[in-house]
Structures are given as structure tokens and as C-alpha cells.
Design a protein around this motif. Structure first.
Motif, PDB file in Angstrom:
ATOM      1  N   LEU A 112       0.828  -1.207   0.000  1.00 58.21           N
ATOM      2  CA  LEU A 112       0.000   0.000   0.000  1.00 58.21           C
ATOM      3  C   LEU A 112       0.863   1.258   0.000  1.00 58.21           C
ATOM      4  CD1 LEU A 112      -2.852  -1.038   2.458  1.00 58.21           C
ATOM      5  CD2 LEU A 112      -3.033  -0.712  -0.015  1.00 58.21           C
ATOM      6  N   ARG A 113       2.018   1.216   0.687  1.00 54.96           N
ATOM      7  CA  ARG A 113       2.913   2.371   0.672  1.00 54.96           C
ATOM      8  C   ARG A 113       3.417   2.639  -0.739  1.00 54.96           C
ATOM      9  NH1 ARG A 113       5.181  -0.332   5.255  1.00 54.96           N
ATOM     10  NH2 ARG A 113       4.575   0.657   7.232  1.00 54.96           N
ATOM     11  N   LEU A 114       3.762   1.582  -1.459  1.00 48.21           N
ATOM     12  CA  LEU A 114       4.266   1.742  -2.826  1.00 48.21           C
ATOM     13  C   LEU A 114       3.179   2.294  -3.748  1.00 48.21           C
ATOM     14  CD1 LEU A 114       6.327  -1.573  -3.230  1.00 48.21           C
ATOM     15  CD2 LEU A 114       7.213   0.738  -2.868  1.00 48.21           C
ATOM     16  N   ILE A 115       1.957   1.743  -3.639  1.00 50.99           N
ATOM     17  CA  ILE A 115       0.858   2.228  -4.479  1.00 50.99           C
ATOM     18  C   ILE A 115       0.566   3.686  -4.171  1.00 50.99           C
ATOM     19  CG2 ILE A 115      -1.558   1.905  -5.132  1.00 50.99           C
ATOM     20  CD1 ILE A 115      -1.303  -1.011  -4.283  1.00 50.99           C
ATOM     21  N   SER A 116       0.574   4.042  -2.883  1.00 50.24           N
ATOM     22  CA  SER A 116       0.302   5.420  -2.487  1.00 50.24           C
ATOM     23  C   SER A 116       1.318   6.381  -3.082  1.00 50.24           C
ATOM     24  CB  SER A 116       0.300   5.521  -0.957  1.00 50.24           C
ATOM     25  OG  SER A 116       0.058   6.861  -0.543  1.00 50.24           O
ATOM     26  N   ALA A 117       2.594   5.990  -3.064  1.00 49.64           N
ATOM     27  CA  ALA A 117       3.639   6.846  -3.634  1.00 49.64           C
ATOM     28  C   ALA A 117       3.432   7.033  -5.135  1.00 49.64           C
ATOM     29  CB  ALA A 117       5.013   6.246  -3.359  1.00 49.64           C
ATOM     30  N   ASP A 118       3.032   5.965  -5.815  1.00 52.38           N
ATOM     31  CA  ASP A 118       2.815   6.074  -7.260  1.00 52.38           C
ATOM     32  C   ASP A 118       1.587   6.919  -7.588  1.00 52.38           C
ATOM     33  OD1 ASP A 118       4.963   4.782  -8.519  1.00 52.38           O
ATOM     34  OD2 ASP A 118       4.137   2.807  -8.049  1.00 52.38           O
ATOM     35  N   VAL A 119       0.551   6.854  -6.750  1.00 54.30           N
ATOM     36  CA  VAL A 119      -0.621   7.703  -6.978  1.00 54.30           C
ATOM     37  C   VAL A 119      -0.238   9.170  -6.817  1.00 54.30           C
ATOM     38  CG1 VAL A 119      -2.893   8.352  -6.071  1.00 54.30           C
ATOM     39  CG2 VAL A 119      -2.318   5.945  -6.350  1.00 54.30           C
ATOM     40  N   ASP A 120       0.581   9.472  -5.826  1.00 54.89           N
ATOM     41  CA  ASP A 120       1.053  10.854  -5.659  1.00 54.89           C
ATOM     42  C   ASP A 120       1.884  11.292  -6.861  1.00 54.89           C
ATOM     43  OD1 ASP A 120      -0.204  11.145  -3.230  1.00 54.89           O
ATOM     44  OD2 ASP A 120       1.560  10.618  -2.039  1.00 54.89           O
ATOM     45  N   LEU A 121       2.729  10.393  -7.371  1.00 47.65           N
ATOM     46  CA  LEU A 121       3.542  10.724  -8.548  1.00 47.65           C
ATOM     47  C   LEU A 121       2.654  10.952  -9.763  1.00 47.65           C
ATOM     48  CD1 LEU A 121       6.289  11.056  -9.910  1.00 47.65           C
ATOM     49  CD2 LEU A 121       6.350   8.559 -10.225  1.00 47.65           C
ATOM     50  N   LEU A 122       1.607  10.131  -9.907  1.00 42.13           N
ATOM     51  CA  LEU A 122       0.692  10.306 -11.028  1.00 42.13           C
ATOM     52  C   LEU A 122       0.005  11.654 -10.956  1.00 42.13           C
ATOM     53  CD1 LEU A 122      -0.729   9.080 -13.519  1.00 42.13           C
ATOM     54  CD2 LEU A 122      -2.458   8.173 -11.952  1.00 42.13           C
ATOM     55  N   LYS A 123      -0.428  12.063  -9.762  1.00 39.97           N
ATOM     56  CA  LYS A 123      -1.067  13.380  -9.606  1.00 39.97           C
ATOM     57  C   LYS A 123      -0.091  14.495  -9.965  1.00 39.97           C
ATOM     58  CE  LYS A 123      -2.648  12.426  -5.401  1.00 39.97           C
ATOM     59  NZ  LYS A 123      -3.351  12.576  -4.100  1.00 39.97           N
ATOM     60  N   HIS A 124       1.203  14.292  -9.664  1.00 44.80           N
ATOM     61  CA  HIS A 124       2.219  15.268 -10.062  1.00 44.80           C
ATOM     62  C   HIS A 124       2.300  15.366 -11.587  1.00 44.80           C
ATOM     63  CE1 HIS A 124       6.074  17.217 -10.697  1.00 44.80           C
ATOM     64  NE2 HIS A 124       6.518  16.125 -11.299  1.00 44.80           N
ATOM     65  N   TYR A 125       2.343  14.222 -12.260  1.00 45.98           N
ATOM     66  CA  TYR A 125       2.402  14.237 -13.724  1.00 45.98           C
ATOM     67  C   TYR A 125       1.173  14.930 -14.319  1.00 45.98           C
ATOM     68  CZ  TYR A 125       6.348  10.948 -13.785  1.00 45.98           C
ATOM     69  OH  TYR A 125       7.573  10.356 -13.635  1.00 45.98           O
ATOM     70  N   LEU A 126       0.004  14.623 -13.775  1.00 44.61           N
ATOM     71  CA  LEU A 126      -1.221  15.219 -14.306  1.00 44.61           C
ATOM     72  C   LEU A 126      -1.248  16.726 -14.091  1.00 44.61           C
ATOM     73  CD1 LEU A 126      -3.859  12.532 -13.212  1.00 44.61           C
ATOM     74  CD2 LEU A 126      -2.894  12.892 -15.484  1.00 44.61           C
TER      75      LEU A 126
END
Length: 284
Positions: free
Chosen positions: A232-246
């Protein structure tokens, strides 16, 4: 002033939504569609034609016609009828049928039969001219193909019913919602990336695609993962990164897509993920 009944379905709605009205309780699991029988009769009279019959404000096509329209024009297939006599069906508004069908006749050389009217008053049948080519496009749609599509839809329905039973039997459906939300966002972003200019697709689009791919992999792994908190920590970090890209999208020239909607989906994904994180005791 005459009072309008808005509670009961209209005649058109009864037909459109396949609603059966009856007194008392009926425990039948399926109903035969009389229009499917009419369509079968017209198909025998006009082989190689698309057969469409008006029901209320819609035109319905069955079986071979339904499969052809679904394949050629991506119309949504529905499975109806009884267990012993199932049928494929598609439908679209009757008001603009000429524009739809004339283009198909011109593009694919498929003639059509349209029956306009109602079951009560009767139908008037309009038959387009048979194409000059003796070979029929619809001849490729055999009864075996129709039956295979029926079987596929049946199996898909059984899978959906099994999933629904699982969801209803498990009050905590956060995991299911997380997966469905991620799948929706993944599909939307994939469509966006395909439409991007090549230079942006191989740079910005690739970053988004790889990040979303990791999110999907993590979410699909969640059910069988032993160390759920770490995942869940890894998925959470990637969701934050995706929001940065968007968030970069509005500042990139020649990049046009509904980024606000995509950001909204990503934020909702993060919210659902946060609920799972709290449920397993992972500190943000």
C-alpha cells in the motif's frame, strides 16, 4: 388540467426497458420477445439484409443483425429472451435511422429492412435495394457465430453475478472500489495517450503510462500480497507521482485532454487508498 402520471412507466418505457406488467407475483426468469420472432420471419424473407423493427422510440435488431451492428458500429449487445430461446439485441433511436443506415449501405453494401410502427397498430416495412454484388456481407454471420456470442454473454453475466454476490456478502468493499476506480482511470489515460502528439506520447505519455502500470500491478497484487502494508505504501507513492504528472499537463503546449477530470479520478483513487491504509494500520 389533466394530471400526468409520472409514477407508472409509459408504453414506450415498458418496451424500451423490457418491463413486464402483471397482476400479483410472477416468478418467471425470462420472457420471450415477440419482436425477435417478427425479425426472424423478415430475415427469412430478406436474407442478407439488416432487419430492424421499431419498438417505441427505438429500432431493435436481433441476432445476426445485432452482431453485425455491434461489430461494424460498436453498438452495445444485450442478451434477452428465455433460457431456452436466447437472442442478441441492439437498439438505437428510430428518429435518425436513415442517416445511420444509408451510410452503412454506402460503406459496406449491406441492404436493410426497417419495420416502423407498433405491435398494436401494425408495422409498415421499408426495404432498401439489394446490393448489386451477389455475395452478402451478412452471410459471414452464421448461426454458429451468433450462438458463440450468446454463450460468451451468458458466461460474462455469470461472472458478473458471482462478483455481485461476493460484494454483497462482504460489507467492506473498499478493495473492489479501488480496483474499479483504477481501471476507469487506466482506460481514460490510455485513450488520452493514444491521441497525444508523438513527441509528447513518447516522453510525457510514457511517464504517465509506466506510473499507471505500476499502480495497476500493485492493486491487482493486493489480494494475494502477504505484506499488504508495504504494498500500500508503494501504491500510495505512485498515486502521488501520477497526480504530479497530471498537474504538469496544463503547462505543456499541444497537450489537450480532460486533465481536470483525470485529476479528479486520481484524487478519488487516493482517497480510497487512504481508507485501505487506515484499515490495515499503515501510517501515511
Amino acid at each position: 388540467m389533466q394530471r400526468v402520471d409520472t409514477q407508472h412507466p409509459t408504453d414506450d418505457e415498458l418496451i424500451q426497458f423490457s418491463i413486464t406488467a402483471f397482476k400479483g407475483v410472477d416468478v418467471g426468469l425470462g420472457k420471450a420477445d415477440p419482436l425477435a420472432i417478427v425479425a426472424k420471419t423478415l430475415e427469412a424473407q430478406y436474407p442478407g439484409h439488416l432487419i430492424l423493427i421499431q419498438a417505441g422510440k427505438f429500432l431493435h435488431g436481433f441476432d445476426k443483425t445485432a452482431h453485425a451492428l455491434s461489430t461494424l458500429k460498436n453498438y452495445q449487445l444485450k442478451l434477452l429472451g428465455t433460457a431456452e430461446d436466447p437472442h442478441l439485441r441492439v437498439g438505437f433511436p428510430a428518429g435518425n435511422f436513415k442517416r445511420r443506415l444509408w451510410s452503412m449501405t454506402e460503406e459496406f453494401g449491406i441492404p436493410y429492412v426497417v419495420a416502423l410502427g407498433t405491435q398494436a397498430a401494425g408495422h409498415t416495412v421499408y426495404v432498401s435495394e439489394q446490393a448489386t454484388d451477389k455475395s452478402s456481407v451478412l452471410a459471414a454471420v452464421t448461426d454458429e457465430i451468433v450462438q458463440q456470442v450468446v454463450n460468451d454473454l451468458r458466461q460474462r453475466g455469470q461472472v458478473n453475478q458471482a462478483a455481485a454476490k461476493h460484494i454483497l456478502a462482504n460489507p467492506d468493499t473498499s478493495g473492489f472500489k479501488l480496483k474499479s476506480q483504477a481501471q476507469d482511470l487506466d482506460m481514460q489515460l490510455l485513450q488520452d495517450i493514444i491521441k497525444m502528439p508523438r513527441d509528447l506520447r513518447v516522453s510525457y505519455g510514457e511517464n504517465v503510462r509506466v506510473c499507471m502500470g505500476r499502480i495497476m500491478h500493485g492493486i491487482f497484487s493486493y489480494g494475494t500480497e502477504d505484506n499488504k502494508p508495504a504494498l500500500l505504501r508503494l501504491i500510495s507513492a505512485d498515486v502521488d507521482l501520477l497526480k504530479h504528472y497530471l498537474s504538469q499537463a496544463p503547462r505543456l503546449s499541444n497537450l489537450k485532454f480532460a486533465f481536470e477530470h483525470r485529476v479528479g479520478l486520481a484524487v478519488e483513487l487516493g482517497r480510497l487508498l487512504g481508507g485501505l491504509i487506515r484499515s490495515v494500520g499503515v501510517r501515511p
